[in-house]
Design an enzyme around this catalytic site. Structure first.
Site, short mmCIF file in Angstrom:
data_model
loop_
_atom_site.label_atom_id
_atom_site.label_comp_id
_atom_site.label_asym_id
_atom_site.label_seq_id
_atom_site.Cartn_x
_atom_site.Cartn_y
_atom_site.Cartn_z
N GLU A 1 36.38 48.89 52.72
CA GLU A 1 36.95 50.23 52.90
C GLU A 1 35.91 51.23 52.42
OE1 GLU A 1 40.70 50.81 51.00
OE2 GLU A 1 40.94 52.82 51.82
N ASN B 1 38.74 59.84 57.77
CA ASN B 1 39.19 60.88 56.84
C ASN B 1 40.18 60.33 55.81
OD1 ASN B 1 39.46 63.43 55.73
ND2 ASN B 1 40.12 64.42 57.61
N1 DCP Z 1 37.15 60.52 47.71
C1 DCP Z 1 36.17 61.44 47.35
N2 DCP Z 1 34.87 61.10 47.46
C2 DCP Z 1 34.49 59.89 47.93
C3 DCP Z 1 35.46 58.96 48.35
C4 DCP Z 1 36.79 59.32 48.23
O1 DCP Z 1 36.50 62.55 46.93
N3 DCP Z 1 33.20 59.59 47.99
C5 DCP Z 1 38.56 60.86 47.49
C6 DCP Z 1 39.32 61.35 48.67
C7 DCP Z 1 40.72 60.86 48.39
C8 DCP Z 1 40.54 59.59 47.59
O2 DCP Z 1 39.23 59.67 47.06
O3 DCP Z 1 41.43 61.80 47.62
C9 DCP Z 1 40.67 58.33 48.42
O4 DCP Z 1 40.21 58.67 49.71
P1 DCP Z 1 39.87 57.70 50.88
O5 DCP Z 1 39.84 58.45 52.16
O6 DCP Z 1 38.61 57.00 50.56
O7 DCP Z 1 41.06 56.66 50.84
P2 DCP Z 1 42.56 56.80 51.39
O8 DCP Z 1 43.43 56.17 50.35
O9 DCP Z 1 42.85 58.21 51.79
O10 DCP Z 1 42.46 55.90 52.66
P3 DCP Z 1 43.52 55.65 53.82
O11 DCP Z 1 44.68 56.56 53.62
O12 DCP Z 1 42.74 55.91 55.07
O13 DCP Z 1 43.91 54.21 53.66
#
Ligand code: DCP
Length: 224
Positions: A97, A22
């Site tokens: 990632e 998530n």
């Molecule tokens: N996002 C999205 N659609 C996608 C991929 C990501 O809407 N196909 C959005 C959700 C977040 C932002 O992009 O607002 C980054 O989300 P991720 O969960 O991919 O990355 P994080 O930075 O939250 O990862 P973490 O905190 O687990 O390192």
């Protein structure tokens, strides 16, 4: 005469691991843990590109007006994820990632089910997705699922205070959690492109290193 043995070795694709979970599940922290290994190529998610596509903040636009910009954003995400999948590295292990799969199975699917992404737009993304995954064959060998509870990631998200995510609710995180659960844990939605290992990513930063180390051999000892 070229050394064919050596050529074969370098031509070999890396053992590819995608890190899923998530929003706020700790994917970046997990990746950072593996940066110390010389044989691992770590590819962070290109959020900076989503925030600046020829000067446009697509991530911000998507949250501000998902109906208007959801398709634009997810189209660009799909391109940038394909670029990550195609990225060539001499390292024998590649950690990514997220992937083109979570983009399609969790985020695009969610927008479509909510009626935010109209069927014609979803079809275009889907046709690209099908072509990419069958013709360009983004190979994955292992999926690491950083499993969290929505309440925990909500607190983390508030703490990191990413400008674009100010509009993200606990309810949305619950729904994105369910998409990940159905795909990677219950395996009731879509197919998994590789075996899945599940980590308890609710653990606090101070102790999570031990959880990572427990699963390290799955990643480091399996060189394709
Ligand atoms: N996002 C999205 N659609 C996608 C991929 C990501 O809407 N196909 C959005 C959700 C977040 C932002 O992009 O607002 C980054 O989300 P991720 O969960 O991919 O990355 P994080 O930075 O939250 O990862 P973490 O905190 O687990 O390192």
């Amino acid at each position: 005469m070229p050394n064919t043995k050596a050529l074969k070795k370098t031509d070999k694709r890396p053992f590819t691991v995608i890190i899923e979970g998530n929003i706020g599940s700790g994917k970046t922290t997990f990746l950072n843990h593996f940066k110390k290994y010389d044989n691992v190529c770590v590819l962070a998610e290109p959020v900076h590109m989503w925030r600046n596509c020829a000067g446009h903040n697509l991530l911000g636009l998507m949250y501000e007006d998902t109906s208007r910009w959801g398709f634009t954003f997810q189209s660009y995400v799909q391109l940038t994820m394909l670029q990550q999948h195609m990225f060539k590295t001499p390292h024998p292990i590649k950690l990514m990632e997220r992937s083109i799969f979570s983009a399609r199975y969790c985020f695009v699917e969610k927008m479509f089910c909510d009626g935010i992404l109209p069927a014609p737009s979803a079809s275009v993304i889907n046709e690209w997705f099908k072509w990419i995954t069958t013709k360009a064959c983004p190979s994955v060998d292992l999926i690491v699922y950083l499993r969290t509870s929505p309440e925990v990631v909500y607190q983390r998200m508030l703490k990191r205070n990413r400008e674009e995510e100010k509009l993200v609710s606990l309810q949305y995180l619950r729904e994105i959690h369910e998409m990940h659960e159905n795909w990677l844990y219950h395996k009731t939605m879509f197919t998994c492109p590789a075996p899945v290992i599940v980590l308890n990513a609710d653990l606090d930063k101070s102790v999570i290193k031990e959880e990572y180390e427990k699963y390290e051999p799955h990643i480091l000892n399996k060189i394709a």
